[in-house]
Design a protein around this motif. Structure first.
Motif, PDB file in Angstrom:
ATOM      1  N   ASP A 113       0.814  -1.222   0.000  1.00  0.00           N
ATOM      2  CA  ASP A 113       0.000   0.000   0.000  1.00  0.00           C
ATOM      3  C   ASP A 113       0.844   1.268   0.000  1.00  0.00           C
ATOM      4  O   ASP A 113       0.319   2.363  -0.021  1.00  0.00           O
ATOM      5  CB  ASP A 113      -1.016  -0.005   1.152  1.00  0.00           C
ATOM      6  N   TYR A 114       2.188   1.097  -0.030  1.00  0.00           N
ATOM      7  CA  TYR A 114       3.021   2.303  -0.083  1.00  0.00           C
ATOM      8  C   TYR A 114       3.029   2.882  -1.505  1.00  0.00           C
ATOM      9  O   TYR A 114       3.483   3.996  -1.726  1.00  0.00           O
ATOM     10  CB  TYR A 114       4.445   2.016   0.431  1.00  0.00           C
ATOM     11  N   ILE A 115       2.540   2.097  -2.481  1.00  0.00           N
ATOM     12  CA  ILE A 115       2.322   2.633  -3.826  1.00  0.00           C
ATOM     13  C   ILE A 115       0.798   2.736  -3.969  1.00  0.00           C
ATOM     14  O   ILE A 115       0.113   1.715  -4.075  1.00  0.00           O
ATOM     15  CB  ILE A 115       2.909   1.706  -4.916  1.00  0.00           C
ATOM     16  N   LEU A 124       4.397  -5.522 -12.669  1.00  0.00           N
ATOM     17  CA  LEU A 124       5.532  -6.430 -12.422  1.00  0.00           C
ATOM     18  C   LEU A 124       6.449  -5.940 -11.308  1.00  0.00           C
ATOM     19  O   LEU A 124       7.101  -6.722 -10.637  1.00  0.00           O
ATOM     20  CB  LEU A 124       6.367  -6.612 -13.692  1.00  0.00           C
ATOM     21  N   GLN A 125       6.548  -4.622 -11.149  1.00  0.00           N
ATOM     22  CA  GLN A 125       7.432  -4.048 -10.124  1.00  0.00           C
ATOM     23  C   GLN A 125       8.838  -4.659 -10.186  1.00  0.00           C
ATOM     24  O   GLN A 125       9.433  -4.681 -11.232  1.00  0.00           O
ATOM     25  CB  GLN A 125       6.772  -4.161  -8.736  1.00  0.00           C
ATOM     26  N   SER A 126       9.339  -5.202  -9.073  1.00  0.00           N
ATOM     27  CA  SER A 126      10.758  -5.608  -9.034  1.00  0.00           C
ATOM     28  C   SER A 126      11.114  -6.763  -9.957  1.00  0.00           C
ATOM     29  O   SER A 126      12.302  -7.028 -10.163  1.00  0.00           O
ATOM     30  CB  SER A 126      11.168  -5.976  -7.615  1.00  0.00           C
ATOM     31  N   ILE A 127      10.118  -7.453 -10.496  1.00  0.00           N
ATOM     32  CA  ILE A 127      10.452  -8.531 -11.442  1.00  0.00           C
ATOM     33  C   ILE A 127      11.178  -7.931 -12.655  1.00  0.00           C
ATOM     34  O   ILE A 127      12.040  -8.578 -13.257  1.00  0.00           O
ATOM     35  CB  ILE A 127       9.177  -9.293 -11.873  1.00  0.00           C
ATOM     36  N   ILE A 178      18.078  -5.583  -5.306  1.00  0.00           N
ATOM     37  CA  ILE A 178      17.509  -4.676  -4.302  1.00  0.00           C
ATOM     38  C   ILE A 178      17.361  -3.313  -4.991  1.00  0.00           C
ATOM     39  O   ILE A 178      17.981  -3.069  -6.029  1.00  0.00           O
ATOM     40  CB  ILE A 178      18.399  -4.574  -3.033  1.00  0.00           C
ATOM     41  N   ASN A 179      16.564  -2.446  -4.408  1.00  0.00           N
ATOM     42  CA  ASN A 179      16.291  -1.178  -5.090  1.00  0.00           C
ATOM     43  C   ASN A 179      17.569  -0.400  -5.405  1.00  0.00           C
ATOM     44  O   ASN A 179      17.707   0.164  -6.493  1.00  0.00           O
ATOM     45  CB  ASN A 179      15.342  -0.323  -4.268  1.00  0.00           C
ATOM     46  N   ALA A 180      18.507  -0.359  -4.432  1.00  0.00           N
ATOM     47  CA  ALA A 180      19.734   0.413  -4.652  1.00  0.00           C
ATOM     48  C   ALA A 180      20.469  -0.103  -5.890  1.00  0.00           C
ATOM     49  O   ALA A 180      20.928   0.686  -6.738  1.00  0.00           O
ATOM     50  CB  ALA A 180      20.640   0.314  -3.422  1.00  0.00           C
ATOM     51  N   SER A 186       2.053   7.482  -9.556  1.00  0.00           N
ATOM     52  CA  SER A 186       1.571   7.268  -8.197  1.00  0.00           C
ATOM     53  C   SER A 186       2.733   6.871  -7.278  1.00  0.00           C
ATOM     54  O   SER A 186       2.823   7.305  -6.127  1.00  0.00           O
ATOM     55  CB  SER A 186       0.467   6.204  -8.234  1.00  0.00           C
ATOM     56  N   GLU A 187       3.656   6.057  -7.798  1.00  0.00           N
ATOM     57  CA  GLU A 187       4.804   5.664  -6.966  1.00  0.00           C
ATOM     58  C   GLU A 187       5.723   6.858  -6.711  1.00  0.00           C
ATOM     59  O   GLU A 187       6.224   7.030  -5.595  1.00  0.00           O
ATOM     60  CB  GLU A 187       5.585   4.518  -7.632  1.00  0.00           C
ATOM     61  N   ARG A 188       5.918   7.688  -7.728  1.00  0.00           N
ATOM     62  CA  ARG A 188       6.818   8.843  -7.566  1.00  0.00           C
ATOM     63  C   ARG A 188       6.330   9.782  -6.470  1.00  0.00           C
ATOM     64  O   ARG A 188       7.120  10.352  -5.727  1.00  0.00           O
ATOM     65  CB  ARG A 188       6.947   9.610  -8.902  1.00  0.00           C
ATOM     66  N   LEU A 198      11.601   6.913   0.254  1.00  0.00           N
ATOM     67  CA  LEU A 198      12.716   6.000   0.513  1.00  0.00           C
ATOM     68  C   LEU A 198      13.603   5.825  -0.733  1.00  0.00           C
ATOM     69  O   LEU A 198      14.831   5.899  -0.638  1.00  0.00           O
ATOM     70  CB  LEU A 198      12.133   4.649   0.947  1.00  0.00           C
ATOM     71  N   ASN A 199      12.987   5.586  -1.882  1.00  0.00           N
ATOM     72  CA  ASN A 199      13.789   5.433  -3.098  1.00  0.00           C
ATOM     73  C   ASN A 199      14.545   6.723  -3.423  1.00  0.00           C
ATOM     74  O   ASN A 199      15.671   6.676  -3.927  1.00  0.00           O
ATOM     75  CB  ASN A 199      12.911   5.007  -4.280  1.00  0.00           C
ATOM     76  N   ALA A 200      13.937   7.863  -3.110  1.00  0.00           N
ATOM     77  CA  ALA A 200      14.630   9.135  -3.339  1.00  0.00           C
ATOM     78  C   ALA A 200      15.851   9.239  -2.418  1.00  0.00           C
ATOM     79  O   ALA A 200      16.925   9.691  -2.829  1.00  0.00           O
ATOM     80  CB  ALA A 200      13.673  10.302  -3.112  1.00  0.00           C
ATOM     81  N   PHE A 227      12.772   7.001 -14.660  1.00  0.00           N
ATOM     82  CA  PHE A 227      12.914   5.810 -15.513  1.00  0.00           C
ATOM     83  C   PHE A 227      12.752   4.532 -14.681  1.00  0.00           C
ATOM     84  O   PHE A 227      12.125   3.562 -15.110  1.00  0.00           O
ATOM     85  CB  PHE A 227      14.259   5.860 -16.249  1.00  0.00           C
ATOM     86  N   TYR A 228      13.296   4.541 -13.457  1.00  0.00           N
ATOM     87  CA  TYR A 228      13.165   3.364 -12.579  1.00  0.00           C
ATOM     88  C   TYR A 228      11.678   3.041 -12.328  1.00  0.00           C
ATOM     89  O   TYR A 228      11.250   1.897 -12.461  1.00  0.00           O
ATOM     90  CB  TYR A 228      13.910   3.638 -11.258  1.00  0.00           C
ATOM     91  N   PHE A 229      10.886   4.058 -11.996  1.00  0.00           N
ATOM     92  CA  PHE A 229       9.463   3.795 -11.715  1.00  0.00           C
ATOM     93  C   PHE A 229       8.726   3.360 -12.979  1.00  0.00           C
ATOM     94  O   PHE A 229       7.787   2.577 -12.912  1.00  0.00           O
ATOM     95  CB  PHE A 229       8.782   5.022 -11.092  1.00  0.00           C
ATOM     96  N   PHE A 289      14.734 -12.739  -3.763  1.00  0.00           N
ATOM     97  CA  PHE A 289      13.621 -12.549  -2.814  1.00  0.00           C
ATOM     98  C   PHE A 289      14.066 -11.760  -1.573  1.00  0.00           C
ATOM     99  O   PHE A 289      13.546 -11.948  -0.489  1.00  0.00           O
ATOM    100  CB  PHE A 289      13.006 -13.916  -2.447  1.00  0.00           C
ATOM    101  N   TYR A 290      15.078 -10.901  -1.767  1.00  0.00           N
ATOM    102  CA  TYR A 290      15.578 -10.017  -0.705  1.00  0.00           C
ATOM    103  C   TYR A 290      15.949 -10.812   0.535  1.00  0.00           C
ATOM    104  O   TYR A 290      16.679 -11.789   0.437  1.00  0.00           O
ATOM    105  CB  TYR A 290      14.550  -8.914  -0.375  1.00  0.00           C
ATOM    106  N   ASP A 291      15.346 -10.438   1.685  1.00  0.00           N
ATOM    107  CA  ASP A 291      15.711 -11.136   2.919  1.00  0.00           C
ATOM    108  C   ASP A 291      14.888 -12.413   3.116  1.00  0.00           C
ATOM    109  O   ASP A 291      14.850 -12.966   4.215  1.00  0.00           O
ATOM    110  CB  ASP A 291      15.612 -10.214   4.145  1.00  0.00           C
ATOM    111  N   GLY A 351       7.936  -9.452  -7.043  1.00  0.00           N
ATOM    112  CA  GLY A 351       7.676  -8.018  -7.105  1.00  0.00           C
ATOM    113  C   GLY A 351       6.528  -7.681  -6.168  1.00  0.00           C
ATOM    114  O   GLY A 351       5.702  -8.562  -5.870  1.00  0.00           O
ATOM    115  N   VAL A 352       6.475  -6.415  -5.723  1.00  0.00           N
ATOM    116  CA  VAL A 352       5.415  -6.054  -4.767  1.00  0.00           C
ATOM    117  C   VAL A 352       4.024  -5.936  -5.402  1.00  0.00           C
ATOM    118  O   VAL A 352       3.050  -5.706  -4.697  1.00  0.00           O
ATOM    119  CB  VAL A 352       5.737  -4.769  -3.957  1.00  0.00           C
ATOM    120  N   GLY A 353       3.936  -6.144  -6.723  1.00  0.00           N
ATOM    121  CA  GLY A 353       2.617  -6.262  -7.352  1.00  0.00           C
ATOM    122  C   GLY A 353       2.003  -7.627  -7.062  1.00  0.00           C
ATOM    123  O   GLY A 353       0.866  -7.898  -7.441  1.00  0.00           O
TER     124      GLY A 353
END
Ligand code: GLN
Length: 304
Positions: free
Chosen positions: A25-27, A61-64, A112-114, A156-158, A163-165, A187-189, A239-241, A257-259
């Motif tokens: 829900d953060y997006i 798809l998000q992180s996929i 990871i996002n970074a 909407s994500e921007r 955090l990403n900023a 471009f990332y979003f 799958f991160y952590d 991905g978070v979708g």
């Protein structure tokens, strides 16, 4: 293998997990997706596909999409890439800032996002029309020209991307971002906002499962050794952590991905995509992980 029967069985077996967890829900636009969707599709190396549930409905798809970005960057930079991003599992959340500060702006891995923000910067500095090149590559992987960005989701994500900023600014401070931070985020979003359904996603991932076939899409090529190594990074960092847990339960290279989507690969045999928007606390789809655990348990087809 009778995948049709296996998928029907899985569909029934995951029902007790329906209702657990919640949408990202953060997006804001992802919070509005019907949380009770569930679809799964397997595509075999013979291009046969088997699906159940909402496998024809597109989702974010998000992180996929970080897998597609890594393939393009490896094609562009080869081993040089690893000067700007590592290939070790992080054991931290996908949006964590902690290691990045301690490790002076060198992200642990590209998933990871970074790490993906560094890939984004590399694509921006190496390509004319990176938006067009990225979507062209993804369309060719799927063999479908209708795949596109969802600019409403990206916007909407921007709007809430504090955090990403922060991550991209920390990377820039450590001189691991060349472009303007705002352009990198934009471009990332956009990449994160690409939508596919389970069948399209499994088709796109089949390219990473086909061990000995040529990997060359829209002018981006990888050697079979590079494809093999991408699988290694999916296995350890997809799958991160929760990469260890996914390895333990499912035993396939993959990416979430978070979708609510997960794509996974059984090298040389099939690719599979599953979608269910309700996530656990690590940002991975609860029913999706359960479905894949059942798939490899039922078929005894995993890399272990
Ligand atoms: N766009 C999302 C973000 O940057 C992607 C995260 C994910 O899918 N894990 O937060």
């Amino acid at each position: 293998m009778d995948y049709r029967t296996v998928l029907d069985k899985i569909y029934k077996a995951v029902q007790p997990y329906a209702g657990l967890g919640k949408n990202a829900d953060y997006i804001p636009s992802l919070a509005n997706v019907n949380p009770d969707k569930f679809g799964i599709c397997i595509v075999t190396d013979k291009n046969q596909s088997f699906e159940v549930g909402d496998a024809e409905e597109r989702f974010s798809l998000q992180s996929i999409t970080k897998v597609f970005a890594l393939a393009m960057c490896l094609s562009l930079k080869g081993e040089e890439l690893w000067k700007r991003v590592g290939k070790e599992p992080s054991g931290t959340a996908f949006n964590s800032l902690v290691q990045l500060e301690v490790e002076h702006g060198l992200p642990r891995n590209p998933f990871i996002n970074a790490g993906a923000l560094v890939l984004t910067d590399i694509m921006l500095t190496s390509l004319d029309n990176p938006e067009e090149k990225f979507i062209g590559f993804v369309r060719e992987l799927c063999g479908d020209d209708t795949i596109c960005y969802n600019t409403d989701v990206a916007r909407s994500e921007r709007e809430t991307a504090y955090l990403n900023a922060a991550i991209v600014n920390l990377l820039k401070y450590h001189r691991n971002i060349e472009c303007d931070v705002e352009r990198v985020l934009e471009f990332y979003f956009k990449m994160c906002s690409v939508e596919m359904n389970c069948r399209e996603l499994a088709t796109a991932f089949l390219a990473f499962a086909n061990r000995n076939k040529e990997f060359s899409y829209a002018g981006f090529s990888l050697t079979s050794s590079q494809v093999k190594r991408m699988n290694a990074i999916m296995q350890t960092c997809g799958f991160y952590d929760e990469a260890g847990e996914f390895s333990y339960l499912v035993g396939l290279p993959g990416k979430s991905g978070v979708g609510g989507g997960i794509a996974a690969i059984y090298p040389g045999r099939y690719s599979v995509a599953v979608w269910s928007p309700r996530l656990n606390s690590k940002g991975n789809s609860i029913m999706g992980m359960k479905a894949l655990e059942l798939l490899t348990t039922e078929t005894m087809e995993s890399i272990f």
